[in-house]
Every structure is written in C-alpha cells, then in structure tokens.
Motif scaffolding. Structure first.
Motif, short mmCIF file in Angstrom:
data_model
loop_
_atom_site.label_atom_id
_atom_site.label_comp_id
_atom_site.label_asym_id
_atom_site.label_seq_id
_atom_site.Cartn_x
_atom_site.Cartn_y
_atom_site.Cartn_z
N GLU A 1 0.88 -1.15 0.08
CA GLU A 1 0.12 -0.13 -0.15
C GLU A 1 0.59 1.43 0.16
O GLU A 1 0.49 2.19 -0.63
N LYS A 2 2.20 1.35 0.78
CA LYS A 2 2.91 2.38 0.86
C LYS A 2 3.74 2.66 -0.24
O LYS A 2 4.25 3.63 -0.46
N ARG A 3 3.68 1.63 -1.21
CA ARG A 3 4.89 1.41 -2.42
C ARG A 3 4.33 2.72 -3.44
O ARG A 3 2.92 2.64 -3.77
N PRO A 4 5.18 3.54 -4.01
CA PRO A 4 4.77 4.75 -4.89
C PRO A 4 4.24 3.85 -6.14
O PRO A 4 4.61 2.69 -6.65
N VAL A 5 3.34 4.56 -6.88
CA VAL A 5 2.66 3.96 -8.07
C VAL A 5 2.76 4.84 -9.01
O VAL A 5 3.02 5.98 -8.98
N GLY A 6 2.82 4.27 -10.39
CA GLY A 6 3.22 5.27 -11.61
C GLY A 6 4.63 5.42 -11.73
O GLY A 6 5.42 4.81 -11.50
N ASN A 7 4.77 6.64 -12.27
CA ASN A 7 6.11 7.11 -12.61
C ASN A 7 6.81 7.75 -11.35
O ASN A 7 7.95 8.09 -11.46
N GLU A 8 6.19 7.56 -10.24
CA GLU A 8 6.80 7.99 -8.88
C GLU A 8 7.89 7.24 -8.64
O GLU A 8 8.97 7.40 -8.07
N LYS A 9 7.90 5.94 -8.90
CA LYS A 9 8.92 4.95 -8.46
C LYS A 9 10.15 5.17 -9.54
O LYS A 9 11.08 4.58 -8.85
N TRP A 10 10.22 5.78 -10.57
CA TRP A 10 11.32 6.15 -11.33
C TRP A 10 12.07 7.50 -10.87
O TRP A 10 13.18 7.50 -11.27
N LYS A 11 11.43 8.18 -10.29
CA LYS A 11 11.88 9.49 -9.81
C LYS A 11 12.82 9.25 -8.69
O LYS A 11 12.66 8.52 -7.76
#
Length: 195
Positions: free
Chosen positions: A169-179
């Motif tokens: 649930e806390k893991r970033p979703v979408g392009n947030e994980k590449w930033k």
C-alpha cells in the motif's frame, strides 16, 4: 584437643562486628557497613526503639512500614516490581487484538498508556485429563509471552503477510517509482538538462 575437633554440618559466624559497650558510638558507626540497621544508644530507651512522639513523623514512619497492596477486597494483592520482561508482556496483552485476526476482544483501557499497578503472573498447568495435542511441548514453552509469540509459526506467517500488505500500500505507483529522491536529485536533473 580443640585442634582435633571435627566440625560436622554447617557453621556460621556473624560478618558484622557487634558493637561493644566500651567503645564510643561514633567509632562503632564508622566500622559498621551502611546496610546494617543499628541505632545509637542515645535513641534507645531501655535498649528498645521508641517511635517518635510527633504525629507527622509517626505517620511517615507508619507509611514506610505498610506494604503497597490492592486492598482487602483483592485479598491484599501486592504491587509487583515491574521488570523489562514484565513490561513487554503487559504491552503485548494490551495489543492482543492485533495478534489474532479471528479473535476479537472487548474494548478496555487500551487508550490509557499506563501499566496496571496491581497484577499477578501465573503459570498454566495442564491437567492429566487434557488431550496431548492440546498441551504445549517443552520446546514450545518459553519464559516470557513475547518469546512464545515470536516462536509461534502461524502467527509469524500472519505477521509477514500483514507487513507485505502494508508495504504494498505504501509503495509508490506510476512514474513516482522512477523518480530519484535523494540528496543529489536536483544536481542530476540539472546535468541531464545541459547534456
């Protein structure tokens, strides 16, 4: 003849030197260790300790003598000294509703963060009439409640599953994980623009 005398059994000698009548009180007080309760002769009346006549001092003296108990209706249950192990066990008991998902408890004083003052800790003794599968084996028995819960396999699997769900649930979703979020992220972004 005293040299040939055999000592059978236990022998005991006092470790504290007994105060003699001929020595002065200050010299005796200097020789005695601190943990020895001894009153100088000036405070004794006919060799006996007399309580103070002042009511304030008397009440203070009596309060020191009274043991801390829960009262007569609780059969004079004493207040135990709280060790770190006991403190952990009490915290686990307060948070017991989180441990097992299929067991629900009535809301109690879970909001208060203070530990109970009067309580007793006991050991469960299984009777001979209990079935063998219902009893704990010697390997399963632990000293504290925390150790017992940590060694419980089904509870460990449940805890790991819940931790994984929370992390997901806390893991970033979408392009947030590449930033890149770090100390030098602005510096890297500037370098990319100028290349």
């Amino acid at each position: 003849m005293t040299e040939n005398k055999l000592s059978i059994g236990l022998t005991w000698e006092p470790k504290v030197p007994l105060p003699s009548v001929t020595k002065t009180g200050s010299a005796v007080l200097q020789k005695l260790p601190e943990n020895v309760v001894w009153k100088p002769e000036s405070e004794l009346v006919d060799g006996l300790f007399v309580p103070p006549s002042d009511p304030r001092k008397m009440n203070k003296f009596l309060r020191k003598q009274v043991k801390d108990t829960a009262g007569k209706s609780w059969f004079e249950m004493p207040a135990p000294t709280i060790t770190p192990e006991l403190k952990k066990d009490l915290q686990i008991l307060r948070l017991r509703s989180v441990l097992d998902p299929k067991r629900h408890y009535k809301k109690g004083d879970s909001k208060s963060k203070t530990l109970p003052k009067y309580f007793q800790v006991g050991t469960v003794v299984e009777s001979a009439s209990d079935f063998f599968s219902g009893r704990l084996t010697k390997k399963e028995r632990k000293e504290t409640l925390a150790d017992e819960l940590l060694s419980d396999q089904p509870l460990g699997k449940y805890r790991k599953r819940k931790v994984r769900e929370i992390e997901k649930e806390k893991r970033p979703v979408g392009n947030e994980k590449w930033k890149i979020k770090g100390k030098h992220s602005w510096k890297r972004a500037k370098q990319r623009r100028h290349v």
